[in-house]
Design a protein around this motif. Sequence first.
Motif, PDB file in Angstrom:
ATOM      1  N   ARG A  30       0.819  -1.219   0.000  1.00  0.00           N
ATOM      2  CA  ARG A  30       0.000   0.000   0.000  1.00  0.00           C
ATOM      3  C   ARG A  30       0.851   1.267   0.000  1.00  0.00           C
ATOM      4  O   ARG A  30       0.335   2.349  -0.278  1.00  0.00           O
ATOM      5  CB  ARG A  30      -0.917   0.018   1.231  1.00  0.00           C
ATOM      6  N   HIS A  31       2.123   1.145   0.355  1.00  0.00           N
ATOM      7  CA  HIS A  31       2.985   2.320   0.534  1.00  0.00           C
ATOM      8  C   HIS A  31       4.454   1.920   0.399  1.00  0.00           C
ATOM      9  O   HIS A  31       5.249   2.164   1.317  1.00  0.00           O
ATOM     10  CB  HIS A  31       2.735   2.966   1.895  1.00  0.00           C
ATOM     11  N   GLU A  32       4.814   1.339  -0.704  1.00  0.00           N
ATOM     12  CA  GLU A  32       6.123   0.715  -0.917  1.00  0.00           C
ATOM     13  C   GLU A  32       7.321   1.599  -0.593  1.00  0.00           C
ATOM     14  O   GLU A  32       8.314   1.123  -0.061  1.00  0.00           O
ATOM     15  CB  GLU A  32       6.235   0.202  -2.350  1.00  0.00           C
ATOM     16  N   ASP A  79      -9.404   4.080   5.327  1.00  0.00           N
ATOM     17  CA  ASP A  79      -9.868   2.856   5.965  1.00  0.00           C
ATOM     18  C   ASP A  79      -9.554   1.699   5.031  1.00  0.00           C
ATOM     19  O   ASP A  79      -9.935   1.725   3.864  1.00  0.00           O
ATOM     20  CB  ASP A  79     -11.384   2.908   6.197  1.00  0.00           C
ATOM     21  N   CYS A  80      -8.876   0.682   5.550  1.00  0.00           N
ATOM     22  CA  CYS A  80      -8.471  -0.456   4.726  1.00  0.00           C
ATOM     23  C   CYS A  80      -9.049  -1.775   5.233  1.00  0.00           C
ATOM     24  O   CYS A  80      -8.523  -2.852   4.930  1.00  0.00           O
ATOM     25  CB  CYS A  80      -6.955  -0.538   4.661  1.00  0.00           C
ATOM     26  N   ARG A 128     -11.840   4.450  -5.973  1.00  0.00           N
ATOM     27  CA  ARG A 128     -11.246   3.682  -7.081  1.00  0.00           C
ATOM     28  C   ARG A 128      -9.738   3.491  -6.862  1.00  0.00           C
ATOM     29  O   ARG A 128      -9.196   2.419  -7.141  1.00  0.00           O
ATOM     30  CB  ARG A 128     -11.527   4.358  -8.412  1.00  0.00           C
ATOM     31  N   ALA A 129      -9.063   4.513  -6.353  1.00  0.00           N
ATOM     32  CA  ALA A 129      -7.627   4.402  -6.071  1.00  0.00           C
ATOM     33  C   ALA A 129      -7.377   3.349  -4.990  1.00  0.00           C
ATOM     34  O   ALA A 129      -6.425   2.562  -5.087  1.00  0.00           O
ATOM     35  CB  ALA A 129      -7.062   5.760  -5.646  1.00  0.00           C
ATOM     36  N   LEU A 130      -8.221   3.314  -3.971  1.00  0.00           N
ATOM     37  CA  LEU A 130      -8.097   2.308  -2.923  1.00  0.00           C
ATOM     38  C   LEU A 130      -8.221   0.903  -3.509  1.00  0.00           C
ATOM     39  O   LEU A 130      -7.463   0.000  -3.172  1.00  0.00           O
ATOM     40  CB  LEU A 130      -9.160   2.542  -1.845  1.00  0.00           C
ATOM     41  N   GLN A 131      -9.162   0.741  -4.430  1.00  0.00           N
ATOM     42  CA  GLN A 131      -9.384  -0.579  -5.038  1.00  0.00           C
ATOM     43  C   GLN A 131      -8.208  -1.014  -5.910  1.00  0.00           C
ATOM     44  O   GLN A 131      -8.062  -2.199  -6.198  1.00  0.00           O
ATOM     45  CB  GLN A 131     -10.680  -0.581  -5.850  1.00  0.00           C
ATOM     46  N   ASN A 135      -8.611  -5.447  -3.305  1.00  0.00           N
ATOM     47  CA  ASN A 135     -10.066  -5.377  -3.453  1.00  0.00           C
ATOM     48  C   ASN A 135     -10.757  -5.329  -2.095  1.00  0.00           C
ATOM     49  O   ASN A 135     -10.514  -6.167  -1.231  1.00  0.00           O
ATOM     50  CB  ASN A 135     -10.577  -6.552  -4.276  1.00  0.00           C
ATOM     51  N   PHE A 136     -11.634  -4.344  -1.942  1.00  0.00           N
ATOM     52  CA  PHE A 136     -12.390  -4.122  -0.716  1.00  0.00           C
ATOM     53  C   PHE A 136     -13.883  -4.157  -1.040  1.00  0.00           C
ATOM     54  O   PHE A 136     -14.284  -3.998  -2.190  1.00  0.00           O
ATOM     55  CB  PHE A 136     -12.046  -2.743  -0.124  1.00  0.00           C
TER      56      PHE A 136
END
Length: 188
Positions: A30-32, A79-80, A128-131, A135-136
Motif C-alpha cells: 500500500r505504501h512501498e 480505511d483499509c 477507485r484508487a483504494l481498489q 479489493n475491498f
Amino acid sequence: MILPKEKLSQEQLEELLTTLKVRFETNMHRHEDLEWEKVQHKLEAEPDKLWSLNEMEITAGEPDVVDYDQSNDEYIFYDCSAESPKGRRSVCYDRAALEARKKHKPENSAMDMAAEMGIEILTEEQYRALQELENFDKKTSSWIQTPSDIRELGGALFCDFRFGHVFVYHNGADSYYGARGFRGSLRV
C-alpha cells in the motif's frame, strides 16, 4: 471538521501507534516507498490526527497509509478494512436525509459521523484508487461523497467491488442498510 473533544491516554496512544505500525509493515504494497519512522514522527506532532485515527480504528476501519502528498508533506490514511467498517454501518447519507425520514430512523448519518471523527468520506476517485491497492467491499458497500446536483434531488452515491469491477450506484440518501457504511480518509 469537528475537532476532537478528548486526548488519548498514553496507553491508548502507545497501543494505537503499535497497531498502526504493525499494519503498515504488514501491508507494504500500500505504501512501498514510505518509512514508518517518518509517518510516526508526523503522527506524534499532531495529536488531534491521532485521535481521529483512533476513532477510525475503534469503528473497525483499520486505517493505513495509502499515499504521500509530497507537495503538502502529508501522509494519507484510508480505511483499509476488508469490508465497510462495522462500526459505521446502517447509517443514511447526511443530516438532511436523517431528518427527512419519518419512520425507522437510523442512529446517525455517514456525513455526521465522519465530521465527528474528524475525517472525510472518500470520493469516487479515492475509492477507485483504494481498489487499485487491493479489493475491498466484496460483500458490503460504502457511501461516497455525492455531487450536490444529485444530492439536491434526494439521491446519494455508494460503491462496492463485484465481478472484478468497482461499481458506483445511487440510492435515496435516506436509505440505510446493515451492509452499507462508509470509508474515510485523513491527511497527516
